[in-house]
Design an enzyme around this catalytic site. Structure first.
Site: not given
Length: 540
Positions: A165, A195, A269
């Protein structure tokens, strides 16, 4: 009057007793004091204090002392590292900040307010927004949007790992290193289900790479360190512990997250989660927060899950997961009882894809998978991961429970195709002269044979056979289990039924056998099959 010396002599035994009751010796208590100004705290490990009465020689726990009484070994508490500085210093160069940009198109300016034709405001708004021309329309313009994330190097040649993402839909990816240098990154492969994404840069000299560790060795309470780029502040180090393992946050079919209270924020992230050996045991992915900032609930993809995915992305540029071709559901306590199982474990087969590996191997709806390729299946959510990790084309043994008996089937594992869609089969309806359906009530359900009118009314597929549920009485067990009018009962306790009388007879037989619930195979919306355990006898 007590002198200061007398007070201190009387307090000394009391302080010693407190120290020993807390599992600490006096040397350990001294370590809690602040060091002198300008002097760094010692990083040497604290000595284990001698037991009282050993004169510094020490003794094994439970050995008698000079007075003949057994001595209890004081508990030595494992303390946190005095500092994480050395660990952070050795790892920070392996972490990169990922900046991405993409060009998006949007309307230019503010849209004209909609007013009725002839309104006195119509001309005013047209003049104000400079839209007097008859063919003039709102213009479109593109702009560049940037986002930030984290990543880490796993190969000195320039292989970088981050979250999918972070780089999704981006036109340009830049890796920013701790020394200030920047390199354009190329996307090697990505996987939305876990992911994860693999990037490649072309460095002039070998990069410092992080080592991948084994997340299976983690225990709840172990120390962890996160390094990343929260809110654009690169090289941010935070520490915490393993709060929980095997977390399922319903983000995908392979959820097995590490939960940590190490501060993870937006921008973290894709960054690494290290253990105290400096190994990457997780990849920071998500947080739960009502404010957007860390509240101590963060999640990381464990290295056990990430490792095979990264290897496939590096080798093929895509994932190549195993595929069984079944729909599964959880084995609840009620379903276990209706199937005669000792406990609720395994994965219940609710449907089998025509032409898939399971269908070719003879696996049937109602089977319970309890072992796949030698690996026990204790819960439903474990089966997709086990199958996905199995090499495509490999033939494996699948241990099933079928009508109370153990059955083994050999399955040649297929490949899960992300872009493949299973087309619904269609057949021409043949006209038929049907007698009027005869209804009967079983367990609060009004049942009838499936007529052509019912197939059309409820969009029942031509390949669905069974008994139609016309209505369900409110407050009954079937209603609580969400059986609805238009559903079709295909099986009762793994035996096919085609008439209401067969359903009723099967229920009565189960009652005679002392069963407390009946397992119904129900075809519902979109002709999808599911198993429903319905209570047929009151609890004793």
């Amino acid at each position: 009057m007590l002198t200061d010396r007398t007070r201190r002599s009387r307090l000394a035994p009391f302080l010693l007793s407190l120290a020993l009751a807390a599992g600490l010796g006096l040397p350990a208590l001294a370590q809690t004091a602040s060091p002198p100004t300008g002097q760094a705290p010692s990083a040497a490990p604290l000595p284990v204090p001698d037991e009282p009465g050993t004169n510094g020689q020490g003794s094994a726990g439970g050995q008698p002392a000079s007075n003949g009484q057994p001595q209890v070994q004081p508990y030595v508490r494992q303390s946190a590292p005095p500092s994480f500085a050395d660990l952070a210093e050795g790892l920070i160069d392996t972490v990169v900040n990922i900046s991405t940009s993409q060009r998006v198109t949007g309307s230019r300016g503010i849209p004209i307010p909609q007013v009725p034709d002839g309104s006195p405001f119509q001309e005013f708004f047209e003049d104000f927004f400079n839209r007097n021309g008859p063919g003039d329309r709102q213009q479109e313009r593109s702009r560049r949007v940037q986002s930030l994330g984290s990543g880490f190097v796993i190969d000195p040649s320039g292989i970088i790992i981050t979250n999918n993402h972070v780089i999704a839909d981006s036109d340009e990816i830049i890796a920013n290193f701790s020394d200030g240098s920047k390199l354009t990154a190329k996307l090697i492969g990505h996987d939305a289900k876990t992911d994860l994404a693999v990037l490649k840069v072309e460095p002039r000299a070998p990069l410092k790479a992080a080592r991948i560790g084994d997340s299976r060795k983690l225990r709840v309470g172990d120390w962890l360190m996160a390094i990343g780029n929260p809110f654009g502040f690169g090289g941010t180090v935070t520490v915490g512990i393993v709060s929980a393992l095997e977390r399922d946050i319903n983000s995908g079919p392979y959820d097995r997250f590490i939960q940590t209270d190490a501060a993870i924020n937006r921008g973290n992230s894709g960054g690494p989660l290290f253990n105290l050996d400096g190994e990457v045991v997780g990849i920071n992915t998500a947080i739960i927060s009502p404010t957007g900032g860390s509240i101590g609930i963060g999640f990381a993809v464990p290295s056990e899950v990430a490792g095979p995915v990264i290897d496939q992305l590096r080798e093929f540029g895509e994932t190549r997961r195993g595929w069984l071709g079944v729909r599964i559901q959880e084995v609840t306590d009620e379903i276990a009882e209706s199937l005669g199982l000792e406990r609720s474990a395994g994965a219940l087969i609710a449907g089998v894809t025509d032409g898939g590996p399971a269908a070719e191997a003879g696996i049937q709806p109602g089977d319970v998978v309890i072992e796949f390729n030698g690996t026990p299946v204790d819960a439903m959510r474990e089966l997709p991961r086990i199958v996905a990790d199995t090499p495509v084309g490999q033939t494996v043994d699948v241990l099933l429970l079928r009508k109370g008996e153990r059955v083994t089937r050999q399955v040649r594992v297929g490949r899960l195709e992300e872009s493949e869609e299973v087309a619904a089969r269609t057949t021409e309806e043949q006209p038929s002269d049907e007698p009027a359906p005869v209804s009967s009530t079983v367990l609060g359900m009004s049942l009838a044979p499936i007529s052509e009118a019912a197939r059309e009314q409820y969009s029942i597929g031509p390949d669905v056979d069974g008994v139609l549920v016309e209505s369900v009485e409110p407050g009954t067990e079937p209603e609580e289990k969400r059986i609805r009018p238009g559903d079709v009962i295909v099986e009762v306790s793994q035996e096919r039924v085609s008439t209401p009388a067969e359903v009723s007879a099967r229920i009565e037989k189960l009652k005679g056998e002392g069963r407390r619930s009946a397992l119904l195979l129900v075809s519902g919306a979109n002709n999808e099959l599911r198993f429903v355990a319905v209570r047929i006898a009151d609890n004793p």
